[in-house]
Design a protein around this motif. Structure first.
Motif, mmCIF file in Angstrom:
data_model
loop_
_atom_site.group_PDB
_atom_site.id
_atom_site.type_symbol
_atom_site.label_atom_id
_atom_site.label_comp_id
_atom_site.label_asym_id
_atom_site.label_seq_id
_atom_site.Cartn_x
_atom_site.Cartn_y
_atom_site.Cartn_z
ATOM 1 N N GLY A 8 0.781 -1.226 0.000
ATOM 2 C CA GLY A 8 0.000 0.000 0.000
ATOM 3 C C GLY A 8 0.810 1.272 0.000
ATOM 4 N N GLY A 9 2.129 1.169 0.187
ATOM 5 C CA GLY A 9 2.949 2.365 0.140
ATOM 6 C C GLY A 9 2.945 2.983 -1.247
ATOM 7 N N ASP A 10 3.069 4.315 -1.290
ATOM 8 C CA ASP A 10 3.001 5.008 -2.573
ATOM 9 C C ASP A 10 3.545 6.422 -2.377
ATOM 10 O OD1 ASP A 10 0.315 5.064 -5.079
ATOM 11 O OD2 ASP A 10 2.456 5.547 -5.217
ATOM 12 N N GLY A 15 -1.664 16.187 2.218
ATOM 13 C CA GLY A 15 -3.108 16.267 2.343
ATOM 14 C C GLY A 15 -3.826 15.036 1.842
ATOM 15 N N GLY A 16 -3.110 14.171 1.162
ATOM 16 C CA GLY A 16 -3.711 12.962 0.617
ATOM 17 C C GLY A 16 -3.840 11.855 1.647
ATOM 18 N N SER A 17 -4.346 10.714 1.191
ATOM 19 C CA SER A 17 -4.573 9.571 2.069
ATOM 20 C C SER A 17 -3.993 8.302 1.455
ATOM 21 C CB SER A 17 -6.082 9.351 2.282
ATOM 22 O OG SER A 17 -6.671 10.448 2.937
ATOM 23 N N LEU A 18 -3.630 7.389 2.322
ATOM 24 C CA LEU A 18 -3.207 6.055 1.922
ATOM 25 C C LEU A 18 -3.700 5.061 2.957
ATOM 26 C CD1 LEU A 18 0.551 6.462 0.891
ATOM 27 C CD2 LEU A 18 -1.349 5.874 -0.629
ATOM 28 N N ARG A 19 -3.916 3.826 2.531
ATOM 29 C CA ARG A 19 -4.192 2.753 3.468
ATOM 30 C C ARG A 19 -3.147 1.671 3.285
ATOM 31 N NH1 ARG A 19 -9.395 -1.285 4.199
ATOM 32 N NH2 ARG A 19 -8.519 -2.193 2.292
ATOM 33 N N LEU A 20 -2.369 1.456 4.325
ATOM 34 C CA LEU A 20 -1.387 0.382 4.312
ATOM 35 C C LEU A 20 -2.032 -0.903 4.807
ATOM 36 C CD1 LEU A 20 1.753 2.168 5.805
ATOM 37 C CD2 LEU A 20 0.913 2.137 3.442
ATOM 38 N N SER A 21 -1.614 -2.015 4.215
ATOM 39 C CA SER A 21 -2.104 -3.323 4.626
ATOM 40 C C SER A 21 -0.933 -4.187 5.040
ATOM 41 C CB SER A 21 -2.847 -4.005 3.480
ATOM 42 O OG SER A 21 -3.981 -3.267 3.078
ATOM 43 N N CYS A 22 -1.169 -5.045 5.998
ATOM 44 C CA CYS A 22 -0.159 -6.012 6.432
ATOM 45 C C CYS A 22 -0.842 -7.371 6.475
ATOM 46 C CB CYS A 22 0.396 -5.630 7.793
ATOM 47 S SG CYS A 22 1.494 -6.876 8.503
ATOM 48 N N THR A 91 6.809 10.944 5.528
ATOM 49 C CA THR A 91 7.615 10.170 4.589
ATOM 50 C C THR A 91 8.552 9.230 5.340
ATOM 51 O OG1 THR A 91 7.538 11.859 2.862
ATOM 52 C CG2 THR A 91 9.393 10.312 2.811
ATOM 53 N N ALA A 92 8.457 7.952 5.043
ATOM 54 C CA ALA A 92 9.261 6.946 5.742
ATOM 55 C C ALA A 92 8.980 5.570 5.162
ATOM 56 C CB ALA A 92 8.937 6.937 7.237
ATOM 57 N N VAL A 121 6.412 4.990 1.969
ATOM 58 C CA VAL A 121 5.459 6.085 1.816
ATOM 59 C C VAL A 121 6.242 7.380 1.604
ATOM 60 C CG1 VAL A 121 3.697 7.467 2.968
ATOM 61 C CG2 VAL A 121 3.698 4.972 3.223
ATOM 62 N N THR A 122 5.927 8.058 0.520
ATOM 63 C CA THR A 122 6.566 9.336 0.223
ATOM 64 C C THR A 122 5.485 10.395 0.058
ATOM 65 O OG1 THR A 122 8.360 8.197 -0.944
ATOM 66 C CG2 THR A 122 8.127 10.559 -1.323
ATOM 67 N N VAL A 123 5.604 11.461 0.831
ATOM 68 C CA VAL A 123 4.628 12.549 0.786
ATOM 69 C C VAL A 123 5.336 13.810 0.326
ATOM 70 C CG1 VAL A 123 2.873 13.837 2.046
ATOM 71 C CG2 VAL A 123 3.405 11.482 2.706
ATOM 72 N N SER A 124 4.877 14.373 -0.765
ATOM 73 C CA SER A 124 5.499 15.576 -1.317
ATOM 74 C C SER A 124 4.642 16.799 -0.999
ATOM 75 C CB SER A 124 5.689 15.432 -2.822
ATOM 76 O OG SER A 124 4.447 15.196 -3.450
ATOM 77 N N SER A 125 5.333 17.920 -0.870
ATOM 78 C CA SER A 125 4.625 19.170 -0.512
ATOM 79 C C SER A 125 4.119 19.887 -1.751
ATOM 80 C CB SER A 125 5.563 20.078 0.277
ATOM 81 O OG SER A 125 6.720 20.336 -0.476
#
Length: 125
Positions: A8-10, A15-22, A91-92, A121-125
């Motif tokens: 699920g990383g992207d 301001g966006g959303s993500l859902r990680l799954s394990c 971001t990590a 997960v990478t979050v850009s400004s």
């Protein structure tokens, strides 16, 4: 056999959303404690969210309160991390972990028996 596999990383905008799954083995998903950790480049690993699977009690670290939610679906043997209002500092590499030993103290302790390999997960400004 015990295994944990994150997905699920992207790369997303702030301001966006993500859902990680394990996805987890049956032994892992029934662990006493499961958690999400993250590690940014040059920083120490940080506990993000955890759950005591017996009573479904959850905790999140202060920096993600109100934005991240941990949950699990035992039928699917999957742990989730819903991440909303993402910030660049989120971001990590995110890791799923499980521990089936009796536990007292900090739910977000990194003293865990089993770890996945992580999802970025990478979050850009």
């Amino acid at each position: 056999q015990v295994w944990l596999m994150e997905s699920g990383g992207d790369s997303v905008q702030a301001g966006g959303s993500l859902r990680l799954s394990c996805e987890a083995s049956r032994y892992a998903i029934s662990s006493v404690r499961m958690a999400w950790f993250r590690q940014a480049p040059g920083k120490e690993r940080e506990g993000v969210a955890c759950i005591y699977t017996g009573g479904s009690t959850t905790y999140v670290t202060d920096s993600v309160k109100g934005r991240f939610t941990i949950s699990q679906d035992n039928a699917k043997a999957t742990l989730y991390l819903q991440m909303n209002s993402l910030k660049p500092e989120d971001t990590a590499m995110y890791y799923c972990a499980a521990d089936n030993r009796p536990h007292r103290g900090d739910c977000l302790s990194a003293d865990m028996e089993y770890w996945g390999k992580g999802t970025l997960v990478t979050v850009s400004s």
